[in-house]
Design a protein around this motif. Structure first.
Motif, short mmCIF file in Angstrom:
data_model
loop_
_atom_site.label_atom_id
_atom_site.label_comp_id
_atom_site.label_asym_id
_atom_site.label_seq_id
_atom_site.Cartn_x
_atom_site.Cartn_y
_atom_site.Cartn_z
N SER A 45 108.32 31.30 134.52
CA SER A 45 106.90 31.09 133.66
C SER A 45 107.49 30.51 132.14
O SER A 45 108.65 31.66 131.53
N VAL A 46 106.78 30.07 131.50
CA VAL A 46 107.26 30.03 130.06
C VAL A 46 105.84 30.16 128.84
O VAL A 46 105.11 30.20 128.88
N ARG A 47 106.93 31.21 127.62
CA ARG A 47 106.16 31.17 126.53
C ARG A 47 106.49 30.77 125.45
O ARG A 47 108.15 30.93 125.32
N GLY A 48 106.07 30.54 124.67
CA GLY A 48 106.77 30.11 123.40
C GLY A 48 105.98 30.19 121.92
O GLY A 48 104.37 29.94 122.37
N TYR A 49 106.20 30.29 120.83
CA TYR A 49 105.26 30.05 119.71
C TYR A 49 106.08 29.42 118.68
O TYR A 49 107.42 29.03 118.20
N ALA A 58 100.88 30.71 116.63
CA ALA A 58 99.98 30.08 117.42
C ALA A 58 100.94 30.09 118.88
O ALA A 58 102.24 29.96 118.43
N ILE A 59 100.84 30.56 120.31
CA ILE A 59 101.93 30.66 121.22
C ILE A 59 101.40 29.47 122.16
O ILE A 59 99.86 29.63 122.32
N TYR A 60 102.18 29.63 123.14
CA TYR A 60 102.18 28.71 123.91
C TYR A 60 102.31 29.14 125.47
O TYR A 60 103.70 29.30 125.21
#
Length: 178
Positions: free
Chosen positions: A63-67, A21-23
């Motif tokens: 920008s932010v990406r998390g998983y 899952a990527i946020y």
């Protein structure tokens, strides 16, 4: 401070058939970008708990990406389990590639890891500095790598990866604003 931003959630299918899952917490339209931050969470957590961190990073122009790690949050897998000893490192490798494919070529990428996620980031960067290629790596709580001498891990990383910084989680924000 405004209400916490809602992430855009998507899924990535790994070569092993698992789903990560990527946020994403994108910047507001027209906001000047300073780069992208890839968040890596700790044991027993999920990246959704980091909305407040994403909010601060967004305000600072990132920008932010998390998983969610394998077996955590919305990702598939036995809760807290791993398919292999290198599962978390392999997943970070894939997520770095995904992050780079979704950002402009000239933009900075910063890895931010907390607790176990800090250990994953630190281990990955020390093993594969050529793959990291990030503008900076910020981690917290990596001292547990070696109970005999926690400073050894930090010294090894900082000597081999000069862009690496090891500070408390909340102090890491100051590093990103430089």
């Amino acid at each position: 401070m405004s209400p916490l931003p809602a992430p855009v959630i998507s899924n990535f299918k790994t070569g092993k058939g698992e789903t990560i899952a990527i946020y994403d917490w994108p910047l507001q339209t027209g906001q000047k970008s300073r780069g992208t931050a890839l968040l890596v969470h700790g044991l027993g957590e999920h990246i959704g708990r980091y909305a407040h961190v994403a909010q601060h990073l967004n305000q600072w122009g990132y920008s932010v990406r998390g998983y969610d790690h394998f077996g955590h949050g919305l990702s598939t897998g036995v809760r807290g389990g791993l398919l292999s000893d290198n599962q978390l490192l392999d997943d970070l490798d894939v997520m770095l590639l995904q992050a780079r494919q979704n950002m402009p070529a000239n933009e900075k990428l910063v890895l931010v890891g907390h607790s176990m996620g800090g250990g994953v980031v630190g281990r990955f960067v020390s093993m594969h500095p050529e793959k990291s290629g990030c503008a900076g790596d910020v981690v917290s709580c990596i001292g547990w790598w070696t109970e005999r001498n926690p400073k050894v891990a930090v010294v090894h990383i900082t000597q081999n990866c000069p862009q690496f910084a090891c500070w408390e989680w909340f102090r890491s924000a100051f590093y990103l604003t430089r």
